[in-house]
Design a protein around this motif. Structure first.
Motif, PDB file in Angstrom:
ATOM      1  N   PHE A 297       0.849  -1.193   0.000  1.00  0.00           N
ATOM      2  CA  PHE A 297       0.000   0.000   0.000  1.00  0.00           C
ATOM      3  C   PHE A 297       0.881   1.238   0.000  1.00  0.00           C
ATOM      4  O   PHE A 297       1.826   1.342   0.783  1.00  0.00           O
ATOM      5  CB  PHE A 297      -0.907   0.005   1.229  1.00  0.00           C
ATOM      6  N   ASN A 298       0.579   2.166  -0.900  1.00  0.00           N
ATOM      7  CA  ASN A 298       1.385   3.375  -1.045  1.00  0.00           C
ATOM      8  C   ASN A 298       0.458   4.586  -0.991  1.00  0.00           C
ATOM      9  O   ASN A 298      -0.235   4.897  -1.960  1.00  0.00           O
ATOM     10  CB  ASN A 298       2.146   3.324  -2.382  1.00  0.00           C
ATOM     11  N   THR A 299       0.449   5.250   0.144  1.00  0.00           N
ATOM     12  CA  THR A 299      -0.472   6.370   0.339  1.00  0.00           C
ATOM     13  C   THR A 299      -0.197   7.504  -0.642  1.00  0.00           C
ATOM     14  O   THR A 299      -1.128   8.165  -1.123  1.00  0.00           O
ATOM     15  CB  THR A 299      -0.383   6.894   1.792  1.00  0.00           C
ATOM     16  N   GLU A 300       1.085   7.733  -0.970  1.00  0.00           N
ATOM     17  CA  GLU A 300       1.421   8.808  -1.902  1.00  0.00           C
ATOM     18  C   GLU A 300       0.805   8.569  -3.275  1.00  0.00           C
ATOM     19  O   GLU A 300       0.352   9.496  -3.939  1.00  0.00           O
ATOM     20  CB  GLU A 300       2.947   8.933  -2.026  1.00  0.00           C
ATOM     21  N   LYS A 301       0.766   7.306  -3.685  1.00  0.00           N
ATOM     22  CA  LYS A 301       0.166   6.971  -4.982  1.00  0.00           C
ATOM     23  C   LYS A 301      -1.347   7.241  -4.940  1.00  0.00           C
ATOM     24  O   LYS A 301      -1.926   7.751  -5.912  1.00  0.00           O
ATOM     25  CB  LYS A 301       0.436   5.496  -5.282  1.00  0.00           C
ATOM     26  N   LEU A 302      -1.978   6.914  -3.832  1.00  0.00           N
ATOM     27  CA  LEU A 302      -3.406   7.167  -3.689  1.00  0.00           C
ATOM     28  C   LEU A 302      -3.684   8.671  -3.737  1.00  0.00           C
ATOM     29  O   LEU A 302      -4.641   9.119  -4.387  1.00  0.00           O
ATOM     30  CB  LEU A 302      -3.920   6.564  -2.383  1.00  0.00           C
ATOM     31  N   ILE A 303      -2.848   9.458  -3.080  1.00  0.00           N
ATOM     32  CA  ILE A 303      -3.019  10.921  -3.090  1.00  0.00           C
ATOM     33  C   ILE A 303      -2.863  11.458  -4.509  1.00  0.00           C
ATOM     34  O   ILE A 303      -3.623  12.322  -4.953  1.00  0.00           O
ATOM     35  CB  ILE A 303      -2.019  11.591  -2.119  1.00  0.00           C
ATOM     36  N   TRP A 304      -1.876  10.928  -5.236  1.00  0.00           N
ATOM     37  CA  TRP A 304      -1.666  11.351  -6.626  1.00  0.00           C
ATOM     38  C   TRP A 304      -2.900  11.077  -7.475  1.00  0.00           C
ATOM     39  O   TRP A 304      -3.339  11.928  -8.264  1.00  0.00           O
ATOM     40  CB  TRP A 304      -0.451  10.627  -7.207  1.00  0.00           C
ATOM     41  N   ALA A 347      -9.503  23.245  -8.031  1.00  0.00           N
ATOM     42  CA  ALA A 347      -9.109  21.841  -8.218  1.00  0.00           C
ATOM     43  C   ALA A 347      -7.600  21.654  -8.336  1.00  0.00           C
ATOM     44  O   ALA A 347      -7.047  20.671  -7.831  1.00  0.00           O
ATOM     45  CB  ALA A 347      -9.808  21.273  -9.453  1.00  0.00           C
ATOM     46  N   ASP A 348      -6.921  22.578  -8.988  1.00  0.00           N
ATOM     47  CA  ASP A 348      -5.469  22.444  -9.172  1.00  0.00           C
ATOM     48  C   ASP A 348      -4.684  22.728  -7.901  1.00  0.00           C
ATOM     49  O   ASP A 348      -3.467  22.517  -7.866  1.00  0.00           O
ATOM     50  CB  ASP A 348      -4.981  23.405 -10.269  1.00  0.00           C
ATOM     51  N   ARG A 349      -5.359  23.184  -6.875  1.00  0.00           N
ATOM     52  CA  ARG A 349      -4.666  23.680  -5.686  1.00  0.00           C
ATOM     53  C   ARG A 349      -4.735  22.737  -4.494  1.00  0.00           C
ATOM     54  O   ARG A 349      -4.189  23.034  -3.441  1.00  0.00           O
ATOM     55  CB  ARG A 349      -5.259  25.039  -5.288  1.00  0.00           C
ATOM     56  N   VAL A 350      -5.435  21.623  -4.647  1.00  0.00           N
ATOM     57  CA  VAL A 350      -5.670  20.755  -3.481  1.00  0.00           C
ATOM     58  C   VAL A 350      -5.350  19.299  -3.782  1.00  0.00           C
ATOM     59  O   VAL A 350      -5.327  18.873  -4.938  1.00  0.00           O
ATOM     60  CB  VAL A 350      -7.135  20.855  -3.009  1.00  0.00           C
ATOM     61  N   LYS A 351      -5.151  18.529  -2.706  1.00  0.00           N
ATOM     62  CA  LYS A 351      -4.925  17.082  -2.821  1.00  0.00           C
ATOM     63  C   LYS A 351      -6.166  16.288  -2.427  1.00  0.00           C
ATOM     64  O   LYS A 351      -6.338  15.155  -2.867  1.00  0.00           O
ATOM     65  CB  LYS A 351      -3.753  16.669  -1.924  1.00  0.00           C
ATOM     66  N   THR A 352      -6.993  16.883  -1.565  1.00  0.00           N
ATOM     67  CA  THR A 352      -8.172  16.167  -1.070  1.00  0.00           C
ATOM     68  C   THR A 352      -9.395  17.087  -1.063  1.00  0.00           C
ATOM     69  O   THR A 352      -9.261  18.317  -1.078  1.00  0.00           O
ATOM     70  CB  THR A 352      -7.962  15.647   0.371  1.00  0.00           C
ATOM     71  N   LEU A 353     -10.568  16.491  -0.996  1.00  0.00           N
ATOM     72  CA  LEU A 353     -11.810  17.263  -0.909  1.00  0.00           C
ATOM     73  C   LEU A 353     -11.917  17.967   0.443  1.00  0.00           C
ATOM     74  O   LEU A 353     -12.519  19.038   0.541  1.00  0.00           O
ATOM     75  CB  LEU A 353     -13.014  16.345  -1.113  1.00  0.00           C
ATOM     76  N   LYS A 354     -11.356  17.355   1.456  1.00  0.00           N
ATOM     77  CA  LYS A 354     -11.354  17.982   2.782  1.00  0.00           C
ATOM     78  C   LYS A 354     -10.590  19.303   2.729  1.00  0.00           C
ATOM     79  O   LYS A 354     -11.041  20.331   3.240  1.00  0.00           O
ATOM     80  CB  LYS A 354     -10.726  17.028   3.795  1.00  0.00           C
ATOM     81  N   GLU A 355      -9.428  19.261   2.074  1.00  0.00           N
ATOM     82  CA  GLU A 355      -8.616  20.464   1.913  1.00  0.00           C
ATOM     83  C   GLU A 355      -9.366  21.497   1.061  1.00  0.00           C
ATOM     84  O   GLU A 355      -9.350  22.698   1.349  1.00  0.00           O
ATOM     85  CB  GLU A 355      -7.289  20.087   1.248  1.00  0.00           C
ATOM     86  N   LEU A 356     -10.030  21.025   0.014  1.00  0.00           N
ATOM     87  CA  LEU A 356     -10.817  21.904  -0.852  1.00  0.00           C
ATOM     88  C   LEU A 356     -11.857  22.672  -0.046  1.00  0.00           C
ATOM     89  O   LEU A 356     -12.010  23.895  -0.200  1.00  0.00           O
ATOM     90  CB  LEU A 356     -11.510  21.087  -1.938  1.00  0.00           C
ATOM     91  N   ALA A 357     -12.574  21.954   0.812  1.00  0.00           N
ATOM     92  CA  ALA A 357     -13.606  22.604   1.620  1.00  0.00           C
ATOM     93  C   ALA A 357     -12.994  23.608   2.594  1.00  0.00           C
ATOM     94  O   ALA A 357     -13.492  24.728   2.746  1.00  0.00           O
ATOM     95  CB  ALA A 357     -14.414  21.556   2.380  1.00  0.00           C
ATOM     96  N   GLU A 358     -11.883  23.218   3.218  1.00  0.00           N
ATOM     97  CA  GLU A 358     -11.279  24.072   4.238  1.00  0.00           C
ATOM     98  C   GLU A 358     -10.764  25.391   3.668  1.00  0.00           C
ATOM     99  O   GLU A 358     -10.812  26.426   4.343  1.00  0.00           O
ATOM    100  CB  GLU A 358     -10.144  23.325   4.934  1.00  0.00           C
ATOM    101  N   ILE A 359     -10.276  25.373   2.414  1.00  0.00           N
ATOM    102  CA  ILE A 359      -9.719  26.606   1.854  1.00  0.00           C
ATOM    103  C   ILE A 359     -10.749  27.399   1.043  1.00  0.00           C
ATOM    104  O   ILE A 359     -10.413  28.434   0.474  1.00  0.00           O
ATOM    105  CB  ILE A 359      -8.486  26.327   0.963  1.00  0.00           C
ATOM    106  N   SER A 360     -12.000  26.899   1.013  1.00  0.00           N
ATOM    107  CA  SER A 360     -13.013  27.554   0.173  1.00  0.00           C
ATOM    108  C   SER A 360     -14.183  28.117   0.960  1.00  0.00           C
ATOM    109  O   SER A 360     -15.163  28.571   0.372  1.00  0.00           O
ATOM    110  CB  SER A 360     -13.545  26.557  -0.873  1.00  0.00           C
TER     111      SER A 360
END
Length: 469
Positions: A297-304, A347-360
């Motif tokens: 399992f590779n979390t970085e790959k999932l984030i990508w 969309a180009d500025r975030v890695k996750t939807l959680k981050e998207l919500a927090e910065i928006s």
């Protein structure tokens, strides 16, 4: 032959990564063959099964989009059927009552271990008829004493197990409840399961189950035993590696499309392709394409992959999943622009939807305070003039769109003979509360003219208070 597969979790915990991958492989194979996918909840372990875990499994499957054609079927609803077939085996001499106590069996197994033998039930009650009256008993299946079981596994290839390696399996406990291995056999038969996809930890159960199927005169399904998933460190995946409930990935801001794409590649491949739509997975999937080696399992790959899907999926599809994260932050999405519009510029500025919500959140509700570092750097007395001038120009605009907004900012910088940053950065902090946002023309365009004016006034008040302090 119509293909019927099943996913059969035990509700003693949440739906985890390994279970989700097994479910995905079973689901994909059924879909690739135009077949049927069955969801069966194996809840015969009544003491450990919980309603919370049952619901968590259903929630995880639905979030991933792995909908079932039949089910959910609960084993506890089928006890009468199991008892009926256990009685049939007893009547046909293919099962028997065993009165050996747990203490006796433990003592026998200890002796076997001391002699270097494989611990096993020795068949003491297999042919006895001197049954003690009123004594507790289990019912055991009469496993064949000779011959072998051959499994042509889709992943492992040919597996052969001698029947001399197998002892007589308990199929009913002393309390009258049927055991896991027997229930699985009956369910697979009754539900017409043609292909069983499950973890390699079940390989030892398979020959026992095949023997019971044959004793019942039932067809034997085909099997595919998939390898385990390892952590980045090569050890068995555990909570330490982030192997939590599938729903935790939802909570952490992952799209189900990204999770499915990641899971399908943990053991299966189609050439060098890394990114798959669901339709492509269905088109290309085969059980014979599953590898034998354990997957890491590779979390970085999932984030990508998650970033890829946030950027490339239609904004409406991303919004359907992002909405939950805004609601979790108690953000009223009716108080601002269409969520799709926000996603398009974030969309180009975030890695996750959680981050998207927090910065928006600033698109929908007023920020409580300016970011301390951004305000210290950009809301200084020197910024008052540019903010007042750009506010006048913005408020005078007849059309509120990115082009006119950018023109007003450019004109302010030219008139004041300062760099764009001297106008843009104080304006950005005023409008958003912080120092980071998409370009100002599209950001301000999603905020109403009135809202932008109010927030510039808030920044000017902040500067005035700073000057007077």
């Amino acid at each position: 032959m119509s293909v019927v597969t099943r996913f059969a979790p035990s509700p003693t915990g949440y739906l985890h990564v390994g279970g989700a991958r097994t479910a995905l492989y079973s689901w994909l194979y059924a879909k690739s063959k135009g077949g049927e996918f069955v969801l069966r909840i194996e809840d015969t372990d009544i003491e450990r099964s919980t309603e919370e875990a049952k619901q968590a499994i259903l929630d995880g499957m639905l979030w991933l989009g792995l909908t079932w054609d039949t089910g959910p079927i609960y084993q506890t609803d089928r006890f009468d059927r199991y008892k009926e077939l256990i009685q049939t085996l007893l009547d046909e001499g293919k099962a028997y009552k065993c009165f050996m106590s747990a203490e006796e069996l433990d003592a026998i197994r200890e002796g076997q271990k001391e002699r270097g033998e494989k611990p096993r039930y020795p068949g003491t009650w297999r042919d006895r008829t001197d049954h003690p009256e009123g004594q507790p008993f289990v019912i055991r299946f009469k496993n064949p004493l000779d011959g072998k079981v051959v499994i042509n596994d889709h992943v492992r290839g040919k597996i052969e197990i001698s029947n001399t390696e197998l002892d007589d399996l308990i199929i009913q406990r002393t309390d009258g409840t049927p055991t896991y291995n027997f229930c699985v056999v009956v369910d697979d038969w009754d539900m017409g399961i043609t292909h069983v996809v499950r973890g390699e930890d079940h390989i030892n159960n398979t020959p026992r189950q095949i023997n019971i199927l044959e004793a019942l005169g039932a067809p034997v399904p085909e099997y595919a035993h998939v390898s385990m998933i390892l952590g980045d460190d090569g050890k068995k995946l555990s909570k330490r590696h982030g192997a939590v409930s599938v729903m935790q990935y939802r909570d952490d801001g992952f799209l189900p499309q990204a999770v499915l794409n990641y899971l399908v590649r943990l053991g299966w491949s189609h050439g060098d392709q890394e990114v798959f739509t669901l339709d492509e997975m269905i088109e290309h999937f085969s059980l014979d394409g599953i590898g034998q080696s354990a997957s890491a399992f590779n979390t970085e790959k999932l984030i990508w992959l998650n970033q890829h899907y946030i950027k490339t999926l239609p904004a409406s599809e991303v919004a359907a999943h992002a909405k939950w994260h805004f609601e979790t932050l108690n953000v009223d999405l009716t108080a601002g622009p269409a969520l799709e519009s926000v996603i398009a510029i974030q969309a180009d500025r975030v890695k996750t939807l959680k981050e998207l919500a927090e910065i928006s959140t600033y698109f929908y509700q007023d920020y409580e305070a300016f970011d301390a570092n951004a305000a210290k750097k950009h809301l200084r007395p020197v910024a008052r003039g540019p903010l007042e001038r750009v506010k006048d120009k913005l408020m005078a605009l007849e059309e509120w769109n990115p082009e006119s907004i950018q023109s007003a900012i450019n004109a302010t910088a030219e008139e004041l003979e300062v760099g764009m940053g001297k106008v843009g950065m104080p304006l950005r902090v005023a409008a958003t509360g912080g120092g980071n946002s998409p370009s100002l023309d599209v950001t301000l365009n999603l905020l109403s003219k009135e809202k932008v004016g109010e927030r510039i006034d808030k920044a000017l008040t902040f500067i005035a208070n700073r000057e007077n302090s």
